[in-house]
Design an enzyme around this catalytic site. Structure first.
Site, PDB file in Angstrom:
ATOM      1  N   ARG A 255       0.827  -1.208   0.000  1.00 50.68           N
ATOM      2  CA  ARG A 255       0.000   0.000   0.000  1.00 50.68           C
ATOM      3  C   ARG A 255       0.863   1.261   0.000  1.00 50.68           C
ATOM      4  NH1 ARG A 255      -3.066   0.660   5.079  1.00 50.68           N
ATOM      5  NH2 ARG A 255      -1.829   2.544   5.228  1.00 50.68           N
ATOM      6  N   HIS A 259      -4.476   4.418   4.301  1.00 52.92           N
ATOM      7  CA  HIS A 259      -5.650   3.535   4.255  1.00 52.92           C
ATOM      8  C   HIS A 259      -6.880   4.315   3.782  1.00 52.92           C
ATOM      9  CE1 HIS A 259      -8.739   0.722   5.524  1.00 52.92           C
ATOM     10  NE2 HIS A 259      -9.294   1.688   6.209  1.00 52.92           N
ATOM     11  N   TYR A 268       3.351   4.246  11.208  1.00 58.11           N
ATOM     12  CA  TYR A 268       3.533   2.790  11.265  1.00 58.11           C
ATOM     13  C   TYR A 268       4.130   2.174  10.007  1.00 58.11           C
ATOM     14  CZ  TYR A 268      -0.983   2.690   8.732  1.00 58.11           C
ATOM     15  OH  TYR A 268      -1.987   2.875   7.825  1.00 58.11           O
TER      16      TYR A 268
HETATM   17  C1  LIG Z   1     -16.021  -6.780  10.190  1.00 62.05           C
HETATM   18  C2  LIG Z   1     -15.174  -5.556  10.255  1.00 62.05           C
HETATM   19  N1  LIG Z   1     -14.217  -5.449  11.198  1.00 62.05           N
HETATM   20  C3  LIG Z   1     -13.430  -4.345  11.285  1.00 62.05           C
HETATM   21  C4  LIG Z   1     -13.622  -3.315  10.393  1.00 62.05           C
HETATM   22  C5  LIG Z   1     -12.737  -2.061  10.469  1.00 62.05           C
HETATM   23  N2  LIG Z   1     -11.830  -2.023   9.301  1.00 62.05           N
HETATM   24  C6  LIG Z   1     -12.064  -1.203   8.269  1.00 62.05           C
HETATM   25  S1  LIG Z   1     -10.909  -1.353   7.070  1.00 62.05           S
HETATM   26  C7  LIG Z   1     -10.065  -2.542   7.922  1.00 62.05           C
HETATM   27  C8  LIG Z   1      -8.817  -3.163   7.358  1.00 62.05           C
HETATM   28  C9  LIG Z   1      -9.064  -4.179   6.301  1.00 62.05           C
HETATM   29  O1  LIG Z   1      -7.855  -4.519   5.681  1.00 62.05           O
HETATM   30  P1  LIG Z   1      -7.787  -5.396   4.385  1.00 62.05           P
HETATM   31  O2  LIG Z   1      -8.788  -6.494   4.445  1.00 62.05           O
HETATM   32  O3  LIG Z   1      -6.374  -5.771   4.182  1.00 62.05           O
HETATM   33  O4  LIG Z   1      -8.279  -4.386   3.230  1.00 62.05           O
HETATM   34  P2  LIG Z   1      -7.591  -3.019   2.742  1.00 62.05           P
HETATM   35  O5  LIG Z   1      -8.221  -1.927   3.568  1.00 62.05           O
HETATM   36  O6  LIG Z   1      -6.132  -3.108   2.951  1.00 62.05           O
HETATM   37  O7  LIG Z   1      -7.969  -2.890   1.299  1.00 62.05           O
HETATM   38  C10 LIG Z   1     -10.692  -2.792   9.151  1.00 62.05           C
HETATM   39  C11 LIG Z   1     -10.209  -3.758  10.145  1.00 62.05           C
HETATM   40  C12 LIG Z   1     -14.653  -3.444   9.429  1.00 62.05           C
HETATM   41  N3  LIG Z   1     -14.882  -2.496   8.503  1.00 62.05           N
HETATM   42  N4  LIG Z   1     -15.396  -4.566   9.372  1.00 62.05           N
END
Ligand SMILES: Cc1ncc(C[n+]2csc(CCOP(=O)(O)OP(=O)(O)O)c2C)c(N)n1
Ligand SMILES: [Mg+2]
Length: 369
Positions: A255, A259, A268
């Site tokens: 990335r 985010h 981080y």
């Molecule tokens: C069920 C759930 N748990 C926690 C969150 C909070 N959350 C939002 S984005 C994220 C990270 C997800 O990372 P990844 O699956 O690697 O996708 P990326 O954002 O890197 O595309 C989290 C934990 C959420 N949206 N849904």
């Protein structure tokens, strides 16, 4: 008979890198398709960069940046047919644009306006999924349903590396494999789940290795190589259409942007690695490839960029021209049972948001919550 599919661990590449890694030819893709792919990449890049500006200007809300994720989105969508279904996460919020959805619709979504919700059947694009991984079983179910109905359609679910730790990912992947559902599980492995790094997410050496346990092929591609993504997805689609079931694609990159607009990754992330990744960014890389082939001229590139910029200018103007939504909508669909009334809450909200309309207190039964 069960079959074992050892994951293809070597990263697939089509676009070369300097003298050491030569370009590879891709069968069955002509100049027109190559340029269409470029058009999609530029549209997504322009959407993303403009959205960050609109956010800073206070014109859209918090926004999940997908800068340098465009090759995965465009490469995969171009390998689909119109009847195939796309299940995006928030990271693929603008993927509907590649299916003719107006930019104003997606911008309205990020403005929290009802005009940002579309009928999925209009584009074969499901709603943007914010809960991590919950759309994987939805996509598996739709794919299986299409198969049962004898329809020639596959589904693709986009999710991140973090989503592979969720129960719903497991349920969807296992169900699809057992039912031989025509599904592509597309994992955007950007190696971060907000501030959680991949090595805190799994002990598996590669995410594609997980596919072995489900009895489906797992393929790793360079996530910044739009043609490698296209090729891997095209194979997965062919497999799904042939009735051979799902495929897991792990698109690997790192990335290179926050985010979301509410995040400060400097506290981080590995900033040197980010810098390296930005040097390999996927749109410029593809553009240089097309120029090596003599397929893209300066005038064409200029024109394609101009069209994308105009799409965004029009999109934000249309989104901002939408009349403000009635705050009553927040309550109207909260419960299927219409007897539940929220008149006092609505009156309070109208007072807070400057609405003038007087609302009588609730009539109707007391509700136990
Ligand atoms: C069920 C759930 N748990 C926690 C969150 C909070 N959350 C939002 S984005 C994220 C990270 C997800 O990372 P990844 O699956 O690697 O996708 P990326 O954002 O890197 O595309 C989290 C934990 C959420 N949206 N849904
Ligand atoms: Mg991630």
């Amino acid at each position: 008979m069960a079959q074992v599919f050892p994951a293809e661990r070597e990263l697939r590449r089509v676009i070369g890198a300097g003298h050491s890694v030569p370009d590879r030819a891709l069968e069955g893709v002509g100049e027109r398709e190559l340029l269409e792919l470029y058009r999609s990449l530029v549209l997504l890049r322009t959407y993303d960069e403009r959205s960050v500006v609109y956010h800073r200007q206070g014109r859209i809300g918090t926004y999940a940046i997908f800068w340098n994720h465009e090759a995965m989105q465009a490469g995969a969508v171009h390998a689909l047919e119109e009847q195939d279904w796309i299940f995006p996460s928030y990271r693929e919020s603008a993927i509907g644009l590649l299916r003719g959805m107006p930019a104003s619709t997606v911008l309205s979504w990020w403005r929290g306006h009802p005009a940002g919700w579309w009928n999925p059947a209009d584009y074969n694009v499901a709603s943007i999924c914010v809960p991590i991984g919950t759309h994987v079983p939805h996509a598996a179910g739709l794919a299986w349903g299409k198969r049962l109905a004898g329809e020639d359609a596959v589904a693709i679910a986009f999710f991140g590396d973090g989503a592979t730790s969720e129960g719903s990912f497991h349920e969807g992947a296992n169900f699809a494999a057992v039912m031989r559902a025509p599904l592509i599980l597309f994992c955007n492995n950007n190696q971060w789940a907000i501030s959680t790094p991949l090595d805190a997410q799994t002990r598996a050496e590669t995410l594609a290795d997980k596919a072995v346990g489900y009895g489906m092929p797992g393929v790793r591609v360079d996530g910044l190589d739009v043609l490698a993504v296209y090729e891997a997805t095209r194979e997965a689609v062919a497999r799904a259409r042939a009735g051979d079931g799902p495929t897991f694609i792990e698109a690997v990159h790192y990335r290179a942007a926050p985010h979301a607009t509410a995040d400060d990754p400097r506290v981080y992330i590995d900033l040197e690695r980010v810098e390296e990744e930005r040097q390999r960014e996927c749109v410029g890389r593809y553009e240089r490839y097309l120029r090596r082939l003599g397929v893209l001229s300066d005038e064409q590139a200029e024109q394609i960029r101009g069209e994308a910029a105009e799409t965004m200018r029009r999109g934000i103007a249309q989104a901002e021209a939408e009349p403000a939504a009635d705050v009553a909508l927040l309550f109207e669909h909260a419960y299927a049972d219409g007897r539940v009334a929220f008149a006092s809450e609505l009156a309070e909200l109208r007072r807070l948001t400057g609405g003038t309309e007087a609302v009588e207190p609730d009539e109707g039964p007391e509700v136990q919550v």
